[in-house]
Design a protein around this motif. Structure first.
Motif, PDB file in Angstrom:
ATOM      1  N   GLY A   1       0.824  -1.194   0.003  1.00 53.47           N
ATOM      2  CA  GLY A   1      -0.005   0.050   0.056  1.00 53.47           C
ATOM      3  C   GLY A   1       0.949   1.360  -0.063  1.00 53.47           C
ATOM      4  N   MET A   2       1.855   1.315   0.803  1.00 53.27           N
ATOM      5  CA  MET A   2       2.893   2.439   0.951  1.00 53.27           C
ATOM      6  C   MET A   2       3.563   2.743  -0.814  1.00 53.27           C
ATOM      7  N   ALA A   3       3.810   1.630  -1.372  1.00 56.50           N
ATOM      8  CA  ALA A   3       4.547   1.910  -2.613  1.00 56.50           C
ATOM      9  C   ALA A   3       3.342   2.608  -3.501  1.00 56.50           C
ATOM     10  N   VAL A   4       2.274   1.943  -3.340  1.00 57.10           N
ATOM     11  CA  VAL A   4       1.003   2.669  -4.521  1.00 57.10           C
ATOM     12  C   VAL A   4       1.305   4.281  -4.110  1.00 57.10           C
ATOM     13  N   GLY A   5       1.020   4.335  -2.707  1.00 56.31           N
ATOM     14  CA  GLY A   5       0.670   5.735  -2.215  1.00 56.31           C
ATOM     15  C   GLY A   5       1.770   6.399  -2.787  1.00 56.31           C
ATOM     16  N   VAL A   6       3.239   6.235  -2.616  1.00 51.03           N
ATOM     17  CA  VAL A   6       4.338   7.146  -2.874  1.00 51.03           C
ATOM     18  C   VAL A   6       4.188   7.155  -4.330  1.00 51.03           C
ATOM     19  N   ALA A   7       4.092   6.122  -5.148  1.00 52.23           N
ATOM     20  CA  ALA A   7       4.169   6.402  -6.532  1.00 52.23           C
ATOM     21  C   ALA A   7       2.897   7.317  -7.153  1.00 52.23           C
ATOM     22  N   PHE A   8       1.756   7.295  -6.601  1.00 59.57           N
ATOM     23  CA  PHE A   8       0.865   8.606  -6.676  1.00 59.57           C
ATOM     24  C   PHE A   8       1.411   9.691  -6.330  1.00 59.57           C
TER      25      PHE A   8
ATOM     26  N   SER B   1       5.042   8.736 -13.506  1.00 62.24           N
ATOM     27  CA  SER B   1       3.895   8.974 -14.545  1.00 62.24           C
ATOM     28  C   SER B   1       2.751   8.283 -13.807  1.00 62.24           C
ATOM     29  N   LEU B   2       1.533   8.808 -14.351  1.00 60.46           N
ATOM     30  CA  LEU B   2       0.333   8.171 -14.133  1.00 60.46           C
ATOM     31  C   LEU B   2       0.263   6.894 -14.236  1.00 60.46           C
ATOM     32  N   ALA B   3       0.459   6.552 -15.681  1.00 55.02           N
ATOM     33  CA  ALA B   3       0.572   5.250 -15.995  1.00 55.02           C
ATOM     34  C   ALA B   3       1.398   4.324 -15.176  1.00 55.02           C
ATOM     35  N   GLY B   4       2.521   4.679 -14.929  1.00 55.39           N
ATOM     36  CA  GLY B   4       3.364   3.883 -14.059  1.00 55.39           C
ATOM     37  C   GLY B   4       2.878   3.518 -12.709  1.00 55.39           C
ATOM     38  N   ALA B   5       2.408   4.460 -11.997  1.00 52.69           N
ATOM     39  CA  ALA B   5       1.765   4.121 -10.724  1.00 52.69           C
ATOM     40  C   ALA B   5       0.402   3.303 -11.019  1.00 52.69           C
ATOM     41  N   ALA B   6      -0.425   3.472 -12.094  1.00 50.08           N
ATOM     42  CA  ALA B   6      -1.594   2.694 -11.992  1.00 50.08           C
ATOM     43  C   ALA B   6      -1.128   1.216 -12.473  1.00 50.08           C
ATOM     44  N   VAL B   7       0.089   1.103 -13.324  1.00 48.58           N
ATOM     45  CA  VAL B   7       0.520  -0.330 -13.440  1.00 48.58           C
ATOM     46  C   VAL B   7       0.904  -1.013 -12.196  1.00 48.58           C
ATOM     47  N   LEU B   8       1.483  -0.151 -11.339  1.00 52.19           N
ATOM     48  CA  LEU B   8       1.828  -0.572  -9.907  1.00 52.19           C
ATOM     49  C   LEU B   8       0.665  -1.146  -9.374  1.00 52.19           C
ATOM     50  N   ALA B   9      -0.214  -0.387  -9.371  1.00 53.50           N
ATOM     51  CA  ALA B   9      -1.362  -0.690  -8.332  1.00 53.50           C
ATOM     52  C   ALA B   9      -2.115  -1.987  -8.913  1.00 53.50           C
ATOM     53  N   LEU B  10      -2.181  -1.893 -10.365  1.00 54.34           N
ATOM     54  CA  LEU B  10      -2.817  -3.090 -10.808  1.00 54.34           C
ATOM     55  C   LEU B  10      -2.138  -4.481 -10.583  1.00 54.34           C
ATOM     56  N   GLY B  11      -0.756  -4.283 -10.964  1.00 56.65           N
ATOM     57  CA  GLY B  11       0.059  -5.638 -10.497  1.00 56.65           C
ATOM     58  C   GLY B  11      -0.103  -5.916  -8.963  1.00 56.65           C
ATOM     59  N   ILE B  12      -0.071  -5.195  -8.004  1.00 56.68           N
ATOM     60  CA  ILE B  12       0.027  -5.339  -6.629  1.00 56.68           C
ATOM     61  C   ILE B  12      -1.449  -5.983  -6.497  1.00 56.68           C
ATOM     62  N   GLY B  13      -2.607  -5.491  -7.275  1.00 51.10           N
ATOM     63  CA  GLY B  13      -3.852  -5.939  -7.250  1.00 51.10           C
ATOM     64  C   GLY B  13      -3.855  -7.527  -7.702  1.00 51.10           C
ATOM     65  N   ILE B  14      -3.244  -7.796  -8.586  1.00 52.32           N
ATOM     66  CA  ILE B  14      -3.306  -9.378  -9.114  1.00 52.32           C
ATOM     67  C   ILE B  14      -2.714  -9.949  -8.190  1.00 52.32           C
ATOM     68  N   GLN B  15      -1.573  -9.394  -7.516  1.00 51.90           N
ATOM     69  CA  GLN B  15      -0.929 -10.670  -6.510  1.00 51.90           C
ATOM     70  C   GLN B  15      -1.815 -10.790  -5.476  1.00 51.90           C
ATOM     71  N   ASN B  16      -2.523  -9.634  -4.852  1.00 48.72           N
ATOM     72  CA  ASN B  16      -3.389  -9.598  -3.796  1.00 48.72           C
ATOM     73  C   ASN B  16      -4.441 -10.889  -3.916  1.00 48.72           C
ATOM     74  N   PHE B  17      -4.790 -11.107  -5.278  1.00 50.09           N
ATOM     75  CA  PHE B  17      -5.928 -12.248  -5.218  1.00 50.09           C
ATOM     76  C   PHE B  17      -5.568 -13.548  -4.557  1.00 50.09           C
ATOM     77  N   PRO B  18      -4.305 -14.157  -4.692  1.00 54.55           N
ATOM     78  CA  PRO B  18      -3.857 -15.242  -4.219  1.00 54.55           C
ATOM     79  C   PRO B  18      -3.623 -15.232  -2.596  1.00 54.55           C
ATOM     80  N   GLU B  19      -3.220 -13.819  -2.248  1.00 50.25           N
ATOM     81  CA  GLU B  19      -3.162 -13.682  -0.764  1.00 50.25           C
ATOM     82  C   GLU B  19      -4.287 -13.783  -0.004  1.00 50.25           C
ATOM     83  N   GLY B  20      -5.552 -13.272  -0.726  1.00 49.47           N
ATOM     84  CA  GLY B  20      -6.803 -13.403   0.156  1.00 49.47           C
ATOM     85  C   GLY B  20      -7.143 -14.725   0.217  1.00 49.47           C
TER      86      GLY B  20
END
Length: 270
Positions: free
Chosen positions: A136-143, A154-173
């Motif tokens: 969460g901290m990484a996404v916040g700092v990127a934005f 860049s907004l695209a880079g921050a959005a990609v980071l959030a998307l990637g972390i979201g994808i890996q959060n699925f198995p963690e849930g």
């Protein structure tokens, strides 16, 4: 919709992005309504995937020479990179020592952190919560970096980071809710605790973004701090957990796939 998001303050962007990652954690937790148990091989592969994804995410948030505003006197570029990185790892090490938590597959007497009489379910949730703080901290700092108008942010880079972390959060849930269900907890409670492990991400995201927006000189240190915290989680938590079931090759290939997915997202969208 996209124009509306682009026009928002970076702190609001960070909040919405980390709410998305939290939502994906909840989506992964909802698998408990379909499955009661999960193969150890699948679990190790998912943990390896999360480790690989986090490892690549660290490269996305690590500070680069462009992370300077050009004003005033700056230390050499390696100073904020190295000091922030080590400080992030040290911070997570302290939290790891203090926060009571239990890794998957271990008996309650092997819980880490301060001794407590909390239930096993709470300790399992806190273990995954510990993973989610630096994400969460990484996404916040990127934005938050967008407010500094840096060419490397860049907004695209921050959005990609959030998307990637979201994808890996699925198995963690899934890694929280399904083991809780296997131990006899109801599906509803298992889902509740699973999604609860991700609620810390919006909190950490807003704190990270606000810190960078309000105190811009700390940006390179904040980026390195988030990267160091994520590497600590990967090396100290995720990799050992994924290898503990002796499905080493499966976990390793899961990590490779996780890294590759984040790399594809970065190159294709970032």
């Amino acid at each position: 919709m996209i124009d509306w998001f682009v026009a928002l303050n970076p702190i609001w962007q960070a909040l919405l992005a980390t709410c998305f990652t939290w939502l994906v954690t909840a989506l992964g937790s909802s698998a408990v309504f379909l499955f009661r148990t999960l193969s150890r091989k699948i679990l190790d592969a998912m943990l390896g995937f999360a480790a690989g994804g986090d490892d690549r995410s660290e490269l996305l948030v690590a500070p680069r020479p462009g992370h300077r505003d050009g004003r005033g006197v700056h230390p050499p570029a390696w100073v904020p990179a190295a000091s922030g990185f080590l400080l992030g790892g040290f911070f997570l090490a302290v939290v790891d020592r203090i926060l009571p938590h239990l890794h998957l597959g271990l008996p309650p007497e092997e819980a880490e952190g301060i001794h407590t009489t909390w239930r096993r379910s709470i300790l399992l949730v806190l273990a995954i919560t510990l993973h989610n703080v630096p994400e969460g901290m990484a996404v916040g700092v990127a934005f938050g970096a967008l407010a500094a108008d840096l060419p490397s942010a860049s907004l695209a880079g921050a959005a990609v980071l959030a998307l990637g972390i979201g994808i890996q959060n699925f198995p963690e849930g899934m890694a929280v809710s399904i083991p809780l269900r296997r131990e006899g907890m109801s599906r509803g409670k298992s889902f509740w605790y699973g999604q609860l492990s991700g609620v810390v991400e919006p909190v950490a995201g807003v704190i990270g973004a606000a810190a960078v927006v309000l105190i811009r000189p700390i940006l390179p240190y904040a980026l390195a701090f988030a990267a160091g915290a994520m590497i600590f989680v990967v090396v100290e938590e995720l990799i050992p957990e994924s290898q503990s079931g002796r499905n080493t090759d499966i976990a390793t290939f899961g990590a490779l796939i996780g890294f590759a997915v984040m790399m594809i997202l970065d190159v294709a969208l970032g």
